[in-house]
Design a protein around this motif. Structure first.
Motif: not given
Length: 359
Positions: A19-21, A25
């Motif tokens: 999950y890059p964010q 999210r």
């Protein structure tokens, strides 16, 4: 040691989501495929025991799909003898898709979906028929294995268990549930029965048997066993704070336990004592703990520690193939001395395109 195994074989595709964010999210993620190979309880046990140097003979009828052919090749890559594995138009292949991710609070979650080639949501397995295929298999078999393993109570497999037990094989049954008539008939045909406490909570039936070993895994509470109705003996877990996940730990426990029994010359219900069982299970717990001490798969250091002494003591082409295959998939495995040694041994004793390509 020789083992014949039949029952559940899957084509496993394991994905991990990042999950890059951040997990808050979690609808925004990158997904990567980390493993695609043969799986299922029986498939795993066959491959794992091949790594311990056993001659393993899976029995299954797969289809001709890309996944079905991939399962056969995967079994071979792990060192299994696939003379009893077929790929036919009437065969069946089950696909298991596993996704590891995080919920919005950062807690691990996993989803599992079954299906079959062509987009079906239903698993497809092809059992040996009781009326003809299972008896024909036993009739044509030219050896008696040390162990017969099955994890599916299908009628044909129960027949194979009864026949091979009568011929002297140790029969090991690993059910996912115990509640149907077929489950109890499978128990009657077996010597060792291992099951999860999560799936089988009512164990009052155990008292009815005086010629078997029952093993119940208890998750974070360890496991317990009951030999010949003498009462339950609890074994605490081996504490480990470095585990990422325990996927496959149950199958490793089965494999290391059987291997420990073989090393103790105790692959017979008549030769089992509470002390032998206790020592073998404790050894299995310790080895599984070491295997999973860094991640959900075996690290190269752990593989070297486990298989190095075994190969040094009794080198063989099949063991060499298994070690090469496993180390090739572990981070840093191909840089180890054991990888170089076993690959060279494989090529020197059985020159092949596969060995040459790896070299």
């Amino acid at each position: 040691m020789k083992i014949i195994g039949t029952g559940i074989f899957n084509w496993d595709s394991i994905f991990v989501r990042e999950y890059p964010q951040g997990p808050q999210r979690n609808r925004i993620f990158d997904e990567k495929l980390v493993v695609q190979e043969v799986g299922g309880t029986c498939g795993n046990v066959m491959c794992m025991l091949a790594h311990f140097g056993w001659e393993t003979f899976p029995v299954t009828n797969l289809d001709r799909s890309e996944e079905g052919l991939g399962m056969t090749q995967s079994l071979k890559d792990y060192g299994c003898d696939c003379r009893f594995v077929t790929n036919t138009d009437k065969g069946g292949t089950t696909i298991l898709t596993i996704r590891h991710g995080l919920d919005e609070n950062g807690n691990k979650k996993m989803s599992v979906r079954q299906g079959s080639p062509g987009g079906s949501r239903f698993p497809r397995r092809c059992h040996l028929r009781l009326r003809d295929q299972a008896p024909a298999f036993i009739e044509a078999l030219d050896f008696v294995p040390d162990v017969f393993f099955f994890d599916d109570p299908a009628a044909g497999y129960r027949y194979m268990a009864r026949e091979l037990r009568e011929k002297g094989a140790l029969v090991y049954f690993e059910p996912s549930a115990i509640k149907e008539k077929a489950d109890f008939e499978s128990i009657a045909a077996s010597d060792i029965i291992k099951f999860s406490g999560e799936n089988v909570q009512d164990v009052t039936f155990v008292k009815d048997y005086r010629d078997k070993l029952f093993i119940q895994t208890l998750g974070s509470d360890g496991l317990r066993f009951n030999l010949r109705g003498e009462g339950w003996v609890n074994l605490p877990p081996v504490e480990n704070e470095n585990v990422v996940d325990w996927d496959g730990a149950g199958d490793w426990t089965t494999s290391t336990f059987l291997n420990a029994l073989a090393e103790a010359d105790a692959l017979s219900i008549k030769r089992l004592t509470a002390e032998v069982v206790k020592e073998a299970l404790e050894k299995a717990q310790t080895e599984v703990n070491a295997i999973f001490s860094q991640s959900g798969v075996a690290s190269s250091d752990n593989l070297v520690n486990i298989y190095g002494p075994k190969f040094e003591a009794a080198p063989s082409v099949e063991l060499a193939k298994s070690i090469v295959s496993q180390l090739a998939k572990a981070e840093g495995g191909m840089e180890t001395d054991l990888f170089v040694t076993t690959l060279a041994y494989w090529y020197e004793n059985e020159p092949s395109a596969s060995a040459a390509e790896t070299l």
